[in-house]
Enzyme design. Structure first.
Site, PDB file in Angstrom:
ATOM      1  CG  ASP A 232      21.785 -60.898  22.177  1.00 34.00           C
ATOM      2  OD1 ASP A 232      21.145 -60.452  22.949  1.00 34.00           O
ATOM      3  OD2 ASP A 232      22.692 -60.216  21.819  1.00 34.00           O
TER       4      ASP A 232
HETATM    5  C1  BGC Z   1      23.407 -59.350  24.767  1.00 29.21           C
HETATM    6  C2  BGC Z   1      24.317 -60.319  25.557  1.00 29.21           C
HETATM    7  C3  BGC Z   1      23.293 -60.520  26.845  1.00 29.21           C
HETATM    8  C4  BGC Z   1      21.642 -60.558  27.063  1.00 29.21           C
HETATM    9  C5  BGC Z   1      21.316 -61.456  28.152  1.00 29.21           C
HETATM   10  C6  BGC Z   1      21.996 -59.238  25.391  1.00 29.21           C
HETATM   11  O1  BGC Z   1      21.310 -57.404  25.286  1.00 29.21           O
HETATM   12  O2  BGC Z   1      23.584 -58.698  23.452  1.00 29.21           O
HETATM   13  O3  BGC Z   1      24.930 -60.068  25.098  1.00 29.21           O
HETATM   14  O4  BGC Z   1      23.408 -62.417  26.385  1.00 29.21           O
HETATM   15  O5  BGC Z   1      21.621 -59.606  26.899  1.00 29.21           O
HETATM   16  O6  BGC Z   1      21.665 -60.457  29.129  1.00 29.21           O
END
Ligand code: BGC
Length: 760
Positions: A232
């Site tokens: 993530d």
């Molecule tokens: C989120 C993800 C997301 C990623 C990219 C993170 O803060 O938890 O779900 O895909 O950011 O935007």
């Protein structure tokens, strides 16, 4: 490109080039190796639309992305219980990705809705792992059919936003397997997502990013995952350890800092170079799978996809209450009340936030209906009662035949990055609903929220519709349902408790500092409410229709089977009403004689069928051993206990309409080690131990107590049955304390050794 070719390509790379491939070039791209012609590809959020950022990237939906189409969020898509429909949504998203040059869309998000408070529940599917994994699987299937990857997320046990980047989810093995891993398992095994995104949090003290148990042992070795694992955004904590544990791609870029750590680690023999090669191979496999299957003709037709979004939204909206008030008659005078009639809340805040190219509100959708008027009723930028707005709405409601109030949670109440602090709607909206209901008997409430809310006015209104956060076309879909153009067919993929305090995680959520204990164990959602026989506001699986359905002829292909066999279940469903409709047929299984603490029932299958008035269809389900199994922590595997199981067909978890019992025999002998602490009762269950019991009995005074018929005061106080019941829990060694001295500890140890020998 074949695996050999990819390996050959990697063999030509310097260590620095290989390490560089293991992190993003920027917020949204993998790195290229220009010298060898390796291309960079783009990934984008997800999950319910394309958030492609052309300019400055961010992971919280702050900066603009391209104009796109916002489809219903996970809360709604799960409510459709329609795998084919969600697969179609996936195909549409996949096509949009092809048109926009996006190799992987970052979703679906399958985390279990443990508490109604989780800020991100709107993106997630369900409190039930089977629903979550099936709906996720359908989306993955659709997207990947267009040669675009998905990233099932957030792996693992990321069920709250509070301290999501540092908190440790403390979950026992069985609960992880039956609930939290299970939400990923089916989708990973059946639909093979190209990538998996690990979560920010720790699992039992170890960051998801460096958790070899889940990233490698479970994901790859058990489930056969072959794609790459990405972090993530910002979830990497110790890059070298993470890489070794199975985290292949770090996102976003760490500006080369972590790449250099990898190079140094190889040079100092901290990790083998083959670990870097392994990550590169996994990443490049996926990069080339996309690059070599580009659909250069794909077109992102926003208008067409908006219509698709409306069609999907029609099946994500749940009719919760209808005291003969719906569908509305367009000839009647109707007032739409509430800000969300004109500006619906249709998506949540954060990384999934779509820059919708247009939004159809319910008000837009009734532009052809001159008898519908509007009153705003409330403001939502702060929770403050506006008397003028309420009075205006009350006056309009008095004049109309029916009032429809479009209420819901404002953005500030529900978003990625923080949790809700309570389960209520804003006070100003509750006040508005109460005041309207007082003057207008025909009041309907339409709710826009991604997670349950308390409904203190539930008995004061005649109709309630849960519209969830159903995307940019939600207004049109709501109007289709309100006026009966579409028959509602969605069901709640989660329980709506009466109050927050009823939720099983309530006492432990969101934990203390950086630790959250999942003490409710497997009793999440209806698994808890049903076992406790608690009143709920609306149960799991619940949802009304404008028609009625009857069930009959529940039969099974066999009444006795082993855990290696499958059983087919047949049930007839008839549309007994007057309009065409779709029914979600739900199959629950209950273990009738379990020695393991289990939920009262668990959803093991579902199907959605469309039926014309008077039409009957036979629904067929096939159940394998997993439908009857629990996770056994002794053998670290799924296990079915021999015994009777009830197969139940329900309209919700609380409305079982027919059931039948079958017997399943286990073919697995669980290992059992006897000790002198083993109880007489446990011994009695083993036929091979019978002869020893006789020996022990001879040496026990308790066993030789006077028979029941005797008139002695001892027998009055202690019947033979009571004696036997007590003996059951007596450890074998108890014979020494209560015996006649003829049995020694050595004798007991010999018996134990004998029994253990026979077990081998
Ligand atoms: C989120 C993800 C997301 C990623 C990219 C993170 O803060 O938890 O779900 O895909 O950011 O935007």
């Amino acid at each position: 490109m074949s695996s050999e070719k990819i390996r050959e390509l990697i063999s030509k790379m310097t260590l620095e080039e290989k390490a560089s491939l293991c992190s993003g070039a920027d917020f949204w791209h993998t790195k290229a190796v220009e010298r060898l012609g390796v291309p960079a590809v783009m990934v984008s959020d997800g999950p319910h639309g394309l958030r492609k950022q052309a300019e400055e990237g961010d992971h919280l939906g702050i900066n603009d992305s391209i104009k796109a189409v916002c489809f219903p969020a996970g809360c709604g898509t799960a409510a459709s219980f329609n795998r084919e429909l969600i697969c179609e949504m996936g195909e549409t998203l996949g096509n949009e990705c092809q048109a926009e040059g996006v190799s992987v869309i970052l979703g679906p998000a399958v985390n279990i809705k443990r508490s109604p408070l989780c800020g991100r529940n709107f993106e997630y599917y369900s409190e039930d792992p089977y629903v979550a994994t099936e709906m996720a699987g359908a989306l993955i299937k659709g997207v990947q059919s267009k040669n675009v990857g998905t990233s099932i997320k957030h792996f693992l046990a990321n069920n709250q936003e509070t301290r999501r980047m540092s908190s440790s989810s403390e979950v026992d093995e069985r609960t992880l397997r039956e609930i939290y891993l299970a939400a990923f398992e089916g989708a990973v095994i059946n639909e093979k997502p190209w990538t998996v995104m690990c979560s920010y949090n720790k699992i039992n003290g170890v960051y998801a990013a460096e958790n070899e148990t889940y990233l490698t042992k479970v994901l790859r070795e058990e489930w056969g995952f072959e794609g790459y694992v990405m972090s993530d955004w910002g979830a990497v904590n110790a890059r070298v350890r993470d890489l070794a544990a199975g985290l292949d791609l770090e996102m976003p870029s760490s500006l080369g800092i972590n790449d250099r750590l990898i190079v140094e680690a190889v040079k100092h023999n901290i990790i083998e170079e083959s670990i870097v090669d392994r990550a590169c191979e996994r990443i490049l496999n996926i990069v080339y799978r996309y690059v070599e299957n580009r659909d250069t003709k794909a077109v992102f037709n926003r208008e067409k996809d908006h219509e698709k979004a409306r069609k999907i939204a029609q099946e994500t909206i749940v009719l919760l209450k209808n005291d003969q008030v719906l569908p509305l008659n367009e000839k009647d005078d109707i007032v739409f009340i509430g800000k969300y009639a004109k500006e619906p809340r249709y998506q949540g805040g954060g990384s999934s936030h779509i820059n919708s190219f247009k939004v159809t509100s319910a008000w837009d959708a009734v532009s052809d209906k001159p008898n519908v008027t509007f009153a705003q009723g409330f403001i939502d930028y702060k929770d403050e009662i506006d008397e003028n707005l309420i009075e205006e709405a009350v006056a309009a409601a008095k004049k109309a035949k029916t009032a429809v109030i479009f209420a819901g949670l404002p953005d500030a109440f529900e978003s990625e990055g923080f949790d809700r602090s309570h389960m209520r709607l804003p006070n100003c909206q509750n006040e508005l609903i109460n005041r309207i209901a007082k003057v207008q008997p025909n009041t309907v409430v339409v709710l826009h929220n991604g997670s349950p809310v308390e409904m203190p006015w539930v008995n004061e209104v005649k109709g309630i519709i849960e519209a969830y956060l159903s995307g940019q076309a939600v207004g049109g879909a709501c109007v289709d349902i309100l006026f009966g153009k579409v028959n509602p067919s969605a069901k709640l993929p989660e329980t709506f408790p009466l109050k927050l305090e009823d939720n099983p995680s309530y006492l432990f959520y969101p934990g203390e500092k950086d630790k959250v204990e999942y003490r409710e164990g497997v009793f999440v959602g209806y698994r808890y409410y049903d076992k406790k026989k608690m009143d709920v506001l609306y149960p799991f699986g619940y949802g009304l229709s404008y028609t009625t359905f009857a069930y009959s002829n529940l039969t099974v292909s066999k009444e006795k089977l082993t855990d290696k066999e499958k059983v087919r279940v047949f049930v007839d469903v008839t549309n007994t009403g007057t309009v065409i409709g779709k029914e979600v047929v739900q199959l629950y299984v209950s273990d009738l004689e379990s020695t393991v603490i289990r939920p009262e029932k668990e959803l093991k299958e579902f199907a959605k069928v469309e039926l014309k008035p008077g039409e009957t269809k036979t629904v067929v389900f096939e159940l394998g051993m997993r439908a009857f199994a629990y996770w056994n922590t002794g053998i670290h595997d799924w296990h079915v206990e021999t015994g009777d199981f009830r197969i139940m067909i329900g309209k919700s978890s609380r409305d079982i309409v027919c059931s039948t019992d079958i017997r399943v025999e286990s073919t697995i002998k669980l290992p059992f080690v006897y000790t002198t602490d083993t109880t007489i009762g446990d011994l009695m269950e083993d036929p091979k131990a019978k002869k020893y019991i006789d020996d022990l009995m001879k040496g026990s005074v308790l066993f030789s107590a006077e028979p029941e018929e005797s008139n002695s005061s001892a027998s009055e106080a202690l019947s033979q049955d009571m004696l036997m019941a007590m003996m059951k829990y007596l450890p074998i060694r108890g014979v020494i304390s209560f015996g006649d001295g003829s049995v020694t500890m050595e004798d007991l140890q010999k018996i134990v050794d004998e029994l253990n020998k026979k077990e081998q």
